[in-house]
Design a protein around this motif. Sequence first.
Motif, PDB file in Angstrom:
ATOM      1  N   HIS A 165      -1.513 -13.352  -1.122  1.00  0.00           N
ATOM      2  CA  HIS A 165      -0.789 -13.168   0.124  1.00  0.00           C
ATOM      3  C   HIS A 165      -1.718 -13.397   1.296  1.00  0.00           C
ATOM      4  O   HIS A 165      -2.949 -13.334   1.152  1.00  0.00           O
TER       5      HIS A 165
ATOM      6  N   TYR B  83      13.660  -2.870  -9.269  1.00  0.00           N
ATOM      7  CA  TYR B  83      14.383  -4.123  -9.066  1.00  0.00           C
ATOM      8  C   TYR B  83      15.191  -4.408 -10.315  1.00  0.00           C
ATOM      9  O   TYR B  83      14.895  -3.871 -11.392  1.00  0.00           O
TER      10      TYR B  83
ATOM     11  N   GLU C 164      14.041   3.495   1.061  1.00  0.00           N
ATOM     12  CA  GLU C 164      14.978   2.413   1.347  1.00  0.00           C
ATOM     13  C   GLU C 164      15.776   2.109   0.086  1.00  0.00           C
ATOM     14  O   GLU C 164      15.239   2.224  -1.012  1.00  0.00           O
TER      15      GLU C 164
ATOM     16  N   TYR D  95       8.984   1.203  -6.783  1.00  0.00           N
ATOM     17  CA  TYR D  95      10.182   0.381  -6.574  1.00  0.00           C
ATOM     18  C   TYR D  95      10.890   0.130  -7.900  1.00  0.00           C
ATOM     19  O   TYR D  95      10.273   0.095  -8.961  1.00  0.00           O
TER      20      TYR D  95
ATOM     21  N   SER E 185       9.902  -2.708   6.159  1.00  0.00           N
ATOM     22  CA  SER E 185      10.734  -2.728   4.960  1.00  0.00           C
ATOM     23  C   SER E 185      10.290  -1.758   3.891  1.00  0.00           C
ATOM     24  O   SER E 185      10.820  -1.767   2.811  1.00  0.00           O
ATOM     25  N   TRP E 186       9.313  -0.928   4.171  1.00  0.00           N
ATOM     26  CA  TRP E 186       8.748  -0.045   3.144  1.00  0.00           C
ATOM     27  C   TRP E 186       8.240  -0.848   1.939  1.00  0.00           C
ATOM     28  O   TRP E 186       8.103  -0.292   0.857  1.00  0.00           O
ATOM     29  N   GLY E 187       7.995  -2.109   2.171  1.00  0.00           N
ATOM     30  CA  GLY E 187       7.352  -2.888   1.136  1.00  0.00           C
ATOM     31  C   GLY E 187       8.272  -3.634   0.192  1.00  0.00           C
ATOM     32  O   GLY E 187       7.803  -4.247  -0.759  1.00  0.00           O
ATOM     33  N   LYS E 188       9.586  -3.570   0.415  1.00  0.00           N
ATOM     34  CA  LYS E 188      10.456  -4.265  -0.525  1.00  0.00           C
ATOM     35  C   LYS E 188      10.211  -5.768  -0.449  1.00  0.00           C
ATOM     36  O   LYS E 188       9.815  -6.304   0.587  1.00  0.00           O
ATOM     37  N   LEU E 189      10.453  -6.437  -1.546  1.00  0.00           N
ATOM     38  CA  LEU E 189      10.332  -7.889  -1.646  1.00  0.00           C
ATOM     39  C   LEU E 189      11.720  -8.486  -1.820  1.00  0.00           C
ATOM     40  O   LEU E 189      12.468  -8.057  -2.683  1.00  0.00           O
TER      41      LEU E 189
ATOM     42  N   TYR F 166       2.087 -11.051  -9.183  1.00  0.00           N
ATOM     43  CA  TYR F 166       1.503 -11.315  -7.870  1.00  0.00           C
ATOM     44  C   TYR F 166       0.487 -12.448  -7.972  1.00  0.00           C
ATOM     45  O   TYR F 166      -0.310 -12.502  -8.931  1.00  0.00           O
TER      46      TYR F 166
ATOM     47  N   TYR G  47       4.621 -14.906  -5.484  1.00  0.00           N
ATOM     48  CA  TYR G  47       4.730 -14.345  -6.820  1.00  0.00           C
ATOM     49  C   TYR G  47       5.205 -15.446  -7.758  1.00  0.00           C
ATOM     50  O   TYR G  47       5.759 -16.451  -7.320  1.00  0.00           O
TER      51      TYR G  47
ATOM     52  N   TRP H 250       3.888  -2.742   2.988  1.00  0.00           N
ATOM     53  CA  TRP H 250       4.146  -4.163   3.099  1.00  0.00           C
ATOM     54  C   TRP H 250       2.894  -5.022   3.168  1.00  0.00           C
ATOM     55  O   TRP H 250       2.980  -6.241   3.062  1.00  0.00           O
TER      56      TRP H 250
ATOM     57  N   TYR I 260       3.667 -10.750   6.542  1.00  0.00           N
ATOM     58  CA  TYR I 260       2.808 -11.414   5.582  1.00  0.00           C
ATOM     59  C   TYR I 260       3.604 -12.410   4.741  1.00  0.00           C
ATOM     60  O   TYR I 260       4.782 -12.190   4.447  1.00  0.00           O
TER      61      TYR I 260
ATOM     62  N   PHE J 157      13.502 -11.547  -3.045  1.00  0.00           N
ATOM     63  CA  PHE J 157      13.295 -12.760  -3.822  1.00  0.00           C
ATOM     64  C   PHE J 157      14.424 -13.745  -3.568  1.00  0.00           C
ATOM     65  O   PHE J 157      15.595 -13.375  -3.563  1.00  0.00           O
TER      66      PHE J 157
ATOM     67  N   ARG K  94       7.306 -10.762   3.838  1.00  0.00           N
ATOM     68  CA  ARG K  94       7.523  -9.334   3.669  1.00  0.00           C
ATOM     69  C   ARG K  94       7.593  -8.674   5.038  1.00  0.00           C
ATOM     70  O   ARG K  94       6.625  -8.692   5.793  1.00  0.00           O
ATOM     71  N   ALA K  95       8.731  -8.080   5.325  1.00  0.00           N
ATOM     72  CA  ALA K  95       8.941  -7.476   6.643  1.00  0.00           C
ATOM     73  C   ALA K  95       8.102  -6.211   6.783  1.00  0.00           C
ATOM     74  O   ALA K  95       7.970  -5.428   5.844  1.00  0.00           O
ATOM     75  N   THR K  96       7.593  -5.975   7.946  1.00  0.00           N
ATOM     76  CA  THR K  96       6.717  -4.836   8.172  1.00  0.00           C
ATOM     77  C   THR K  96       7.463  -3.513   8.227  1.00  0.00           C
ATOM     78  O   THR K  96       6.876  -2.466   8.034  1.00  0.00           O
TER      79      THR K  96
ATOM     80  N   TYR L  37       3.825 -13.775   1.012  1.00  0.00           N
ATOM     81  CA  TYR L  37       3.440 -13.428  -0.353  1.00  0.00           C
ATOM     82  C   TYR L  37       3.925 -14.517  -1.318  1.00  0.00           C
ATOM     83  O   TYR L  37       4.986 -15.108  -1.131  1.00  0.00           O
TER      84      TYR L  37
ATOM     85  N   ASN M 159       3.592 -10.257  12.632  1.00  0.00           N
ATOM     86  CA  ASN M 159       2.864  -9.372  11.729  1.00  0.00           C
ATOM     87  C   ASN M 159       3.468  -9.344  10.322  1.00  0.00           C
ATOM     88  O   ASN M 159       3.256  -8.394   9.580  1.00  0.00           O
TER      89      ASN M 159
END
Lengths: 114, 111
Positions: free
Chosen positions: B49, A35, A56, A33, B95-99, B46, B36, A99, B32, B101, B91-93, B34, B30
């Motif tokens: 979570h 940011y 994404e 990623y 979302s490919w893991g984006k955070l 981190y 930070y 995620w 999570y 903030f 963190r949306a499931t 998190y 589902n």
Amino acid sequence: EPEVTQTPSHQVTQMGQEVILRCVPISNHLYFYWYRQILGQKVEFLVSFYNNEISEKSEIFDDQFSVERPDGSNFTLKIRSTKLEDSAMYFCASSARGWDTEAFFGQGTRLTVV
Amino acid sequence: DAKTTQPPSMDCAEGRAANLPCNHSTISGNEYVYWYRQIHSQGPQYIIHGLKNNETNEMASLIITEDRKSSTLILPHATLRDTAVYYCIVRATDSWGKLQFGAGTQVVVTP
């Protein structure tokens, strides 16, 4: 402890120039990623990268931005023609999965466009 | 993505426990939670979570309410080095893991 490393820590560039920000993610991670954080503002998501392609991207990540994983270790962010408003801290992050696992961040590259 | 609400700031005395609240009333089953933190423009770090159960690690504890609409991060013995902005992120499931903030909570630990 494994960590994400970014180089350079600070880069100054003239408006209109191309810059490449470099990152070495944690070695067994699969998700990468970028940011950015403009001074005094929130950390903003730019792009995620998985399996050698963008998975994404945000509205900020327009045609002047590109990412690449040129070899097995590096992950780069290229800004083709920098603008004054691109001045910010740029953070690289990586995670083992998506995620449901933590992402680890590098210490950032401070980009100053003059 | 589920939105979170945090107080903008809080103070904590060194050596005392810091309890940081977060509301996430629209969280999905589902997704999570998190946490930070960011110390003075360094890279976000981190903390912890969780999904449903309470979690504890060497840094902190995470207490999630039974309905999952809110959570509390507990720093058991705050030190001056814990002064930072703390972010609660859902963190949306998909979302490919984006955070995503938000503004977070500025925590200042005082001697």
